[in-house]
Structure formats: C-alpha cells, structure tokens
Design an enzyme around this catalytic site. Structure first.
Site, PDB file in Angstrom:
ATOM      1  N   ASP A   1      -0.868  -1.271   6.147  1.00 37.84           N
ATOM      2  CA  ASP A   1      -0.765  -0.854   7.541  1.00 37.84           C
ATOM      3  C   ASP A   1      -1.717  -1.645   8.431  1.00 37.84           C
ATOM      4  OD1 ASP A   1       1.189   0.962   7.126  1.00 37.84           O
ATOM      5  OD2 ASP A   1      -0.179   2.645   6.772  1.00 37.84           O
TER       6      ASP A   1
ATOM      7  N   GLU B   1       0.832  -1.185   0.000  1.00 35.13           N
ATOM      8  CA  GLU B   1       0.000   0.000   0.000  1.00 35.13           C
ATOM      9  C   GLU B   1       0.882   1.256   0.000  1.00 35.13           C
ATOM     10  OE1 GLU B   1      -1.645   0.441   3.811  1.00 35.13           O
ATOM     11  OE2 GLU B   1      -2.602   2.351   3.381  1.00 35.13           O
TER      12      GLU B   1
ATOM     13  N   ASP C   1      -7.647   1.851   7.958  1.00 37.56           N
ATOM     14  CA  ASP C   1      -7.476   2.115   6.528  1.00 37.56           C
ATOM     15  C   ASP C   1      -6.796   0.947   5.829  1.00 37.56           C
ATOM     16  OD1 ASP C   1      -8.691   4.423   6.019  1.00 37.56           O
ATOM     17  OD2 ASP C   1      -6.883   5.688   5.940  1.00 37.56           O
TER      18      ASP C   1
ATOM     19  N   ASP D   1      -3.731  -0.513  10.536  1.00 34.81           N
ATOM     20  CA  ASP D   1      -4.858   0.285  11.035  1.00 34.81           C
ATOM     21  C   ASP D   1      -6.127   0.027  10.216  1.00 34.81           C
ATOM     22  OD1 ASP D   1      -4.299   1.414   8.665  1.00 34.81           O
ATOM     23  OD2 ASP D   1      -3.585   3.333   9.469  1.00 34.81           O
TER      24      ASP D   1
END
Ligand code: 0RA
Length: 643
Positions: free
Chosen positions: A507, A434, A511, A509
């Site tokens: 990541d 990403e 998102d 998280d």
C-alpha cells in the site's frame, strides 16, 4: 592544412569532430543518457575541483542549481591554466581542457590520476553534452571568460574580463545539459547530488562542499559538508543510528612510493557483517577488490592472534572466522593509487594486486598496535567475535534443519507461491504482495505466463535486529528465500535467481512503506547483488481515484492529480484517496499497477552503499527515535531510491 582566416581553425575543426563523437555515443562516455548520466556531468566537473583539493590547492567547492535548471560549480583552486597550450598553438590551455577529449587531467602532473570506469572522462565531455557552457577563471590577477554553445562550439573565445578579486584564484563552470541528448529530462535530483557530495566531503578531509538549490521547489536551500575528521567522521556517521560497542573510532594510515591507504573503524552492537565500505581515489568500490581483501585477511589474523595471546581463545578452541570478527564492524577503507584498475560487473571492484600487500601490511602492524594500546576496546571486540562464532555454529544447525524442511536448495517451492508458467528467469517477475487479500487480487490480475505472486502476511521479521539463525525460523523469510531460489547471505548465487524482476507491491501508506522497507532491508542484507544488479522494483499503485462519466479513473500521485485538474478544469467530482490495494478489484489492479504496457515501476538502486547502510540502520536499527523521525519525514521520498 593551412591556417584559415575563418573563425574556425583547422585545430578547431579537429576538436569539434572529437566532441561530435561524444554526442553520437554519449553512453560510452557517461554510461547512459538517463538520470544517472545526467548526474555524471555534475560529478565530472566537481571531480576536477576535488583533484585541485587533493593537490592541496582548493578548500571550497560550491555547487548551485540555478533557477533555469543550469548547474554552476565554483571552486577556489588554481584556476584552469589560461596560457597557450604547447600542442595547440592557437588555443589556450583552458580551451583545450574544455574541448579536447581526455585533456582535462593535469599536464604531466603527479597527482593520483583516475584512469578507469566512467570517471575522469574530462570536462570536455560535459561541454559536448551541453547546449551552453560558460567558464570563468580567476588566475594571475585577472578574470577570464569563455563560452560554448550547441555541444562545444566556441561562442566567445577566452578573453580577459577585468581584474580578479585580490589574491583570488579559481574556476567557475556553468553548464546547461542538452535536452536533445538527455531526452528523459534535465532535472537534477537534489538528494542524489547531496549523497555524493557528502561522501566526497568525508573522503577529502577538510574540504567544504556546499550545495545550493535555487529552483522553485528547492527554496534556495543551502547544505554544506565539511569533515575535519575525514573518514573517522564517516564511520561515526554510519554508526550514529546504531549502538556503538565503544566510543573510540580507530584510525591508521600508511603509504609507499606508489600508493596510500587510510582506514577508520568502529564496532557496533549489531549483527551485520557487511559494514566494510571501500573507496579507490574517491570512487566507491561496491564490489570490493584487492584493498578489501588485504584488510580482511589481516583483520582476521590480527584479532585471532590477540584473542589467543590474551586468553579469550583457548589452545583447543577453533579459530574465529572472518565473519565472526566482522560482525558489527563499520570500517571505511580509502586508498589512492596512480592507475586504479576497475573491474567487475559494474566496474566497481579494485583489481590492483599491489594495493593488497600494502593494506595487509598496514593493517597487520597498525591494528595490532591499536589493540595493544586499547585493551578495553580490544576485549569488547574479541568477546563479541567469540559470541558471533557460537551463534554461527548454532545458525549452521538451524540452516541445515531449514534446508531439510523446506529445501532451500531449490527442490521445492513454498506453498503460498503462485508461480508463473515461464521457466525463463529473464522474462519472469515475482510480485511480493502485502496481505493475503491483495495477494488474491494480484493472483487474478496477473499475466500467469510471466508473473508469479507471493503474498506476505504481516511484517516480516526485522532482519537488522536479529541474527540469521532466528530469521530462518520465520516462515515469511523461508518462503522468500525459496521462491527467489538463489540462497542467501554468503551463499547467495545471482546466477540461480528464478526471476529477473522482483516487484514489491504494498500500500501507498505509512504501513506499506514500513513493510517495503523491511523487505528491502532483507534483500539488501541477504541478497545484496539482487539490489546492486537492479533486479528489485517497487510497484506504484495509484493514490487517488475519481469518476468521469460514470467510469473510474485512477491517478498515480498528487502531481498526476494536479495535471488532471489542469486538463479538466470543470471536473468537480471528488477525489477519493485509495486506502489500500484491497480497494481495487483485479481488473483495476492490472490496469493501474501491473500491466507492463501502462505501469510505472521504480527501480531500486543503491547509489552509495555506505550511505544506504546508514539509512537502512536508521530505519531498522535499535534507535527507535531516529527511526520514527526518519519514517515520518521520508515516508514517500525514500532516499536510496532512484528512478
Ligand atoms: C588543468 C590543469 C590544472 C588545473 C586544471 C586543469 C583545473 C580544471 C578544473 C575544472 C574545474 N576546476 C578546475 N580547476 C583546475 C593545473 C593548474 C596549474 O598547474 O596551475
């Protein structure tokens, strides 16, 4: 051999030799000694209870994980027979069922017995792979008890232990999986079990399956599944997070002397044409087979005929293709037959030719009648199929254009891809990363011989909500397809994949988990075999970092942090929560996440494709509310992930 006066008879010894074979080669009986094999033990016992239900003798099954990690399965069936077994004079039938391989089935009964795959190996296999087993049988007004230890060695022989509660029959099997066999661990995963029980409850109308988790982290949680509508409820369930094209759920069933079929169906407004889920004797047939073929053939014929007879298709129009008609269709096909032949790579393709003609005939007649009786719905179905056919023709044009532009057939690779030098797919890995900056770190960190890096920017198009022609205009989607190199959709060819590991690196998280899900959805919808054959992995960048004597230490998750604190009680330095991959330099990224010697990758497996379908739709579909709730509650524990 003569009878010995010892506690072991000749027959006992023969029996123990049989179980010893199971302990020597557990993989042959339960597939693996990892988590999948471990859960098979539970399924084996529950399957026996479900057999009782299918024979009409059992309405409730309760599965409880006890505090000490044992699994207890209770049912209110007839109870395993307790009388002397005709072949083994000194053993009760119950002892035979628990200790003789393949003796679990009904003795000469006429149920639809399962004979293939890993299923139906018998409760004796569970006994062989457990350090302790206890069995309680309520039958003939008495409660009976027997127990085994160390992989099937008789501990207490079958004996009456008081009266059974009035009019009660049933079996309780309690087993402690043997850690010497399941070396990776003997922890059951609640969600894995729940998915399976829910599926079984859908497939066995009216049967109640309850799961109780009594372990510390389970908080005594009790979940019950019971569906009086059976597979009609299943279809409704899969479609809950989609927008139904009409409210009704269609249903029909049929049988001949040897086999039976039931089918439930409903269309939604979505564009997925992969919503047929099939089962044979309650076992998911993810690779399809004869029952699916029969259904597809008849479906295409019947809907085409209806569309022509009712003026939706003109004489001069081309016919609707199967995929046009299947667009937005959710269907459950459940067949039962005496000797199912499970074939294919994962033994999940039904090979019996006879079932094809039954399903085709049944669908031909009953679906035709259903369309005649439900003209409003029939019109919506044919209209949708006609639109899908138009889109298909537009897509073909777009696809050809895309082919010419970026050579999806493998002639060229996307510019953003940093390929590995190895040309051997088996050892090659594609990291889909990403963001461009993290992509840069990964590029510096990688082992250039076997690791390729493809940075993906922003959020790739939501494939659940767009037709393929739109998707193909998206550059991220194009890059993905050409990097993997095996095409997509119906034309996807697993033999051509350029990497055997596709690793998603995003990541930790919310998102990141959204992007991961978008990628997974794309891969699941357009390159399903890639997921089914276990080529897709999720990298696990660490969540925390801290300092010990000026050097940085990374900790994978909360659990690792707790462990670290236990081992280093004097540590008072802070734990920084890592916000993103971008916070690590390339050395750190290699050490924590990519180094094959140290990394932990999560393998993505779709345990029950039909339930996964619902999960994907919830995540990606039209229903914004359910999507939000789902992501919030499951951001970390994605349900279709198995380790
Ligand atoms: C053999 C024969 C019969 C039932 C069973 C086994 C049986 C096995 C299990 C395992 C868990 N629960 C079970 N319930 C039943 C047929 C019984 C009869 O003919 O009365």
């Amino acid at each position: 051999m003569t009878q010995t006066t010892d506690s072991y008879s000749a027959e006992d010894i023969q029996v123990l030799e049989g179980l010893e074979a199971v302990r020597k080669r557990p993989g042959m009986y339960i597939g693996s000694t990892g988590p999948t094999g471990l859960h098979h033990l539970v399924y084996e016992v529950v399957d026996n209870a479900v057999d009782e239900a299918m024979a009409g003798h059992c309405t409730q099954i309760e599965v409880e994980i006890l505090k000490d990690g044992a699994c207890e399965v209770r049912d209110n069936g007839r109870g395993i027979p307790v009388g002397t077994h005709h072949q083994y004079e000194d053993l009760s039938a119950a002892e035979v069922v628990l200790t003789v391989l393949h003796a679990g089935g009904k003795f000469g009964g006429d149920g639809y017995k399962v004979s293939g795959g890993l299923h139906g190996v018998g409760v004796s296999v569970v006994n062989a792979l457990s350090s302790k087993v206890e069995v309680e049988i309520d039958r003939d007004g008495k409660r009976h008890f027997m127990s085994f230890k160390d992989g099937g060695e008789p501990d207490q022989k079958l004996a009456i232990n008081g009266d059974a509660p009035k009019d009660q029959t049933g079996t309780t099997v309690r087993f402690w999986p043997d850690i010497q066999i399941f070396k990776e661990g003997i922890d059951f995963r609640a969600n894995t079990l729940l998915e399976r029980f829910q599926m079984m409850a859908f497939l066995n109308k009216g049967l109640e399956i309850t799961f109780i988790d009594n372990r510390g982290n389970g908080n005594n949680k009790k979940t019950s599944y019971k569906y009086d509508g059976g597979i009609k409820d299943f279809v409704q369930h899969v479609n809950t997070s989609k927008e139904a094209l009409f409210e009704k759920v269609g249903f029909f069933q049929d049988q001949d002397d040897e086999q039976e079929v039931e089918i439930a169906f409903q269309w939604n407004t979505g564009f997925n044409s992969d919503g047929i889920h099939s089962f044979a004797n309650g076992i998911s047939t993810t690779e399809g087979g004869m029952h699916e073929q029969g259904f597809r053939t008849a479906l295409t014929r019947v809907v085409n005929k209806y569309a022509r007879d009712n003026g939706q298709l003109n004489k001069s129009d081309d016919g609707l293709q199967g995929e046009d008609i299947r667009e937005g269709l959710t269907a459950i096909i459940s067949v039962r037959l005496r000797e199912p032949q499970f074939e294919g790579q994962t033994k999940s393709k039904l090979g019996n030719v006879s079932i094809k003609s039954l399903v085709e005939k049944a669908t031909g007649e009953h679906l035709r009648d259903w369309l005649e009786e439900n003209p409003k719905e029939a019109k919506l179905i044919t209209q949708k199929a006609v639109q899908a056919a138009r889109a298909r023709i537009a897509a073909r044009t777009a696809r050809d254009a895309t082919r010419r532009k970026s050579a999806l057939d493998g002639a060229g690779l996307p510019g953003k891809l940093t390929d590995c030098s190895s040309k051997d797919p088996e050892e090659s890995e594609l990291y889909i990363v990403e963001g461009n900056s993290a992509g840069g770190s990964a590029k510096d960190a990688r082992d250039p011989r076997i690791m390729a890096i493809l940075p993906i920017r922003g959020k790739i198009l939501n494939v659940e909500r767009s037709r393929i022609d739109k998707m193909l205009n998206n550059t991220e989607v194009q890059a993905l397809i050409s990097a993997i190199g095996a095409g997509f959709g119906d034309e996807f060819d697993i033999e051509k994949i350029r990497y055997h590991k596709i690793v998603l690196l995003a990541d930790a998280d919310v998102d990141g988990s959204h992007i991961r899900t978008l990628l997974l959805t794309f891969l699941y919808r357009q390159m399903k075999e890639l997921v089914l054959n276990g080529h897709v992995y999720i990298a696990q960048p660490p969540l925390f970092s801290t300092e010990v004597k000026k050097s940085k230490i990374y900790l994978k998750d909360e659990h690792a942090r707790e462990l670290f604190l236990k081992e280093n009680p004097k540590h008072k330095a802070d734990f920084g929560r890592l916000k993103g991959l971008g916070e690590m330099n390339s050395d750190e990224l290699w050490d924590t996440t990519m180094d094959p010697e140290k990394r932990t990758l999560l393998k993505v497996t779709v345990e029950q494709a039909s339930i996964a379908d619902e999960v994907f739709s919830k995540l990606m579909g039209e229903d914004v509310e359910s999507r939000k709730t789902f992501i919030q509650t499951n951001a970390k524990d994605v349900r279709f992930l198995d380790i």
